[in-house]
Scaffold this motif. Sequence first.
Motif, mmCIF file in Angstrom:
data_model
loop_
_atom_site.group_PDB
_atom_site.id
_atom_site.type_symbol
_atom_site.label_atom_id
_atom_site.label_comp_id
_atom_site.label_asym_id
_atom_site.label_seq_id
_atom_site.Cartn_x
_atom_site.Cartn_y
_atom_site.Cartn_z
ATOM 1 N N GLU A 56 0.822 -1.221 0.000
ATOM 2 C CA GLU A 56 0.000 0.000 0.000
ATOM 3 C C GLU A 56 0.853 1.267 0.000
ATOM 4 O O GLU A 56 0.321 2.373 -0.099
ATOM 5 C CB GLU A 56 -0.886 0.041 1.264
ATOM 6 C CG GLU A 56 -1.791 -1.161 1.454
ATOM 7 C CD GLU A 56 -2.831 -1.260 0.352
ATOM 8 O OE1 GLU A 56 -3.282 -0.210 -0.125
ATOM 9 O OE2 GLU A 56 -3.158 -2.397 -0.043
ATOM 10 N N LEU A 57 2.154 1.102 0.164
ATOM 11 C CA LEU A 57 3.025 2.282 0.253
ATOM 12 C C LEU A 57 3.357 2.781 -1.158
ATOM 13 O O LEU A 57 4.419 2.481 -1.713
ATOM 14 C CB LEU A 57 4.289 1.944 1.059
ATOM 15 C CG LEU A 57 4.016 1.519 2.509
ATOM 16 C CD1 LEU A 57 5.290 1.011 3.181
ATOM 17 C CD2 LEU A 57 3.426 2.682 3.310
ATOM 18 N N LYS A 58 2.435 3.559 -1.706
ATOM 19 C CA LYS A 58 2.512 3.933 -3.121
ATOM 20 C C LYS A 58 3.666 4.872 -3.459
ATOM 21 O O LYS A 58 4.015 5.039 -4.623
ATOM 22 C CB LYS A 58 1.196 4.614 -3.558
ATOM 23 C CG LYS A 58 -0.045 3.772 -3.297
ATOM 24 C CD LYS A 58 -0.149 2.609 -4.280
ATOM 25 C CE LYS A 58 -1.438 1.852 -4.103
ATOM 26 N NZ LYS A 58 -1.228 0.392 -4.020
ATOM 27 N N LYS A 59 4.206 5.551 -2.416
ATOM 28 C CA LYS A 59 5.284 6.515 -2.709
ATOM 29 C C LYS A 59 6.672 5.917 -2.486
ATOM 30 O O LYS A 59 7.681 6.615 -2.591
ATOM 31 C CB LYS A 59 5.141 7.747 -1.812
ATOM 32 C CG LYS A 59 3.879 8.553 -2.058
ATOM 33 C CD LYS A 59 3.913 9.816 -1.213
ATOM 34 C CE LYS A 59 2.598 10.572 -1.294
ATOM 35 N NZ LYS A 59 2.558 11.650 -0.282
ATOM 36 N N LEU A 60 6.718 4.622 -2.138
ATOM 37 C CA LEU A 60 7.983 3.995 -1.764
ATOM 38 C C LEU A 60 8.999 4.001 -2.916
ATOM 39 O O LEU A 60 8.693 3.579 -4.018
ATOM 40 C CB LEU A 60 7.709 2.559 -1.324
ATOM 41 C CG LEU A 60 8.581 1.978 -0.226
ATOM 42 C CD1 LEU A 60 8.592 2.895 1.003
ATOM 43 C CD2 LEU A 60 8.086 0.601 0.158
#
Length: 340
Positions: free
Chosen positions: A172-176
Motif C-alpha cells: 500500500e506504500l505507493k510513494k515507496l
Amino acid sequence: MNIIPSCLPILPLSLILFLSLLSLFPAAAAGERCNPYDKKVLLKIKSDLGNPYHFASWDPKTDCCEWYVVECDEITNRIITLNVITADFAGQIPASVGDLTYLKTLIFHKVAKLTGNIPASVTKLTHLTFLEVSWTNVSGAVPAFLGQMKNLTYLNLSFNNFSGSIPESLGELKKLEALHLDRNKLTGTIPESFGKFPTAPDLYLSHNQLTGKLPASFAKLDFVRIDLSRNKLEGDASILFGKKKTAQIIDLSRNAFQFDFSKVKGFSKSLIWLDLNHNKIAGSLPAALTKIENLQQFNVSYNRLCGEIPQGGTGRLQDRFDKYAYLHNKCLCGPPLPAC
Ligand SMILES: *[C@@H]1O[C@H](CO)[C@@H](O)[C@H](O)[C@H]1NC(C)=O
Ligand SMILES: *[C@@H]1O[C@H](CO)[C@@H](O)[C@H](O)[C@H]1NC(C)=O
Ligand SMILES: *[C@@H]1O[C@H](CO)[C@@H](O)[C@H](O)[C@H]1NC(C)=O
Ligand SMILES: *[C@@H]1O[C@H](CO)[C@@H](O)[C@H](O)[C@H]1NC(C)=O
Ligand SMILES: *[C@@H]1O[C@H](CO)[C@@H](O)[C@H](O)[C@H]1NC(C)=O
C-alpha cells in the motif's frame, strides 16, 4: 526640553532590571526556538530510554533545536528529524516517539542493544517519509501497520532480527522509492501486493529464507535495483528481464530459480550487474547478452546452462569475464571456457 533630564535617572534603573531578568531566563532571552511540546516529548523519550549518555546534550535548560541527534524545521521550529546512530544503550524504541508529530525522518542505526519491535505509535507520524531501523536487535514480525504510513518514500529494516512473513500491507506504500528488508530471518513468499506499486521501488530482500515463486505481477514492474540473493526462491525469474526495462542491478544468486534462459529475448540497456550464480537455470545463454554495453558484474556459475557462450558484440562475454563467471554448468563452452 526639560523632560529628558527628568527621566535620565529612570533609564539606568530599568536597564538594570532588564539585565537581571535576562540572567534569570537565559534561554528565553536568547530567543529559544524549541517548541515546548516537542521539548517535553524529547525529554520523555530520553527518560523512557533510561537517560543514556547518548542523549547527554538533551539538557532541559537549553534550546532543543541545538541538541544532538535531532533537527528542527527552519520555519516552524518543530522537530523533524530524530537520528540515533551508533549508540550503545539497551532498551526498546519508546512509544513516545509517536508524539513527535512533525517528524519526517526517524533513524535507529547501529544500536546493537535495541530490542523489542517498532511501536504502533509510529503510525501517528503522518509526515514521516524516511524510516530506518537497521543493524539493531529489533525482532518479531515486520509490523503490518507500517502499510498505513502512506507518506513513506524510504523504508530500511535491514540487518535486524525480524522473522515471519513480509506483510501484504507494505504494497500500500505507493510513494515507496526503496525497501530494504535484507539480512533478517524472513520466511514465506514475496507478497502479491508488491505488484501494485505504481513505480517499482529499489527492492532489497537478500539474506532471508523467502520461499515460493515471484509474484506474477512482477512482470509489469520495472525494478531499477533488485537484490533477492540468498533466499530459497524458485520458479521463473525471467519476468524480470526485457528490452523495455531499465534495470541496473539484478542479483538473484543463491536461490532455486528454474527457467529456460534461452527464451529471454532482451535485456535492459542500463544493466551493470547481473548475478545468477547458484540456481537451476537451464538452456543456453541468450545472444541478447552481447548487446549490453556496460555490464560490470556478470555471473552465471553453478547453474544448468549449456551451449556456446555468445561471442562478440559490445557485451564481449568471452573476454570481459573470466572462467569463474561460467564454471559448474551442464555444458557451457567456448572462450573463456574450453572450445565446444
Ligand atoms: C545483536 O546482539 C548480539 C549480542 O546479543 C550481537 O552480537 C549482535 O551484533 C547484535 N546484532 C546487531 C545487528 O547489532
Ligand atoms: C502526508 O503528508 C502531508 C504533508 O506532510 C500531510 O498533509 C498528509 O496528511 C500526509 N498523508 C497521510 C496519509 O498521512
Ligand atoms: C533473534 O531471533 C531469534 C528467533 O528468530 C531469537 O531466538 C533471538 O533471541 C533473537 N535475538 C534477540 C536479541 O532478540
Ligand atoms: C539501508 O540498508 C542497506 C542494506 O540494504 C544498508 O547497506 C544501508 O547502509 C542502509 N542505510 C542507508 C541510509 O542506505
Ligand atoms: C561467481 O560466483 C561464484 C560462486 O559464488 C564464485 O566462486 C566466483 O568467484 C564468481 N565469479 C565472478 C567472476 O564473480
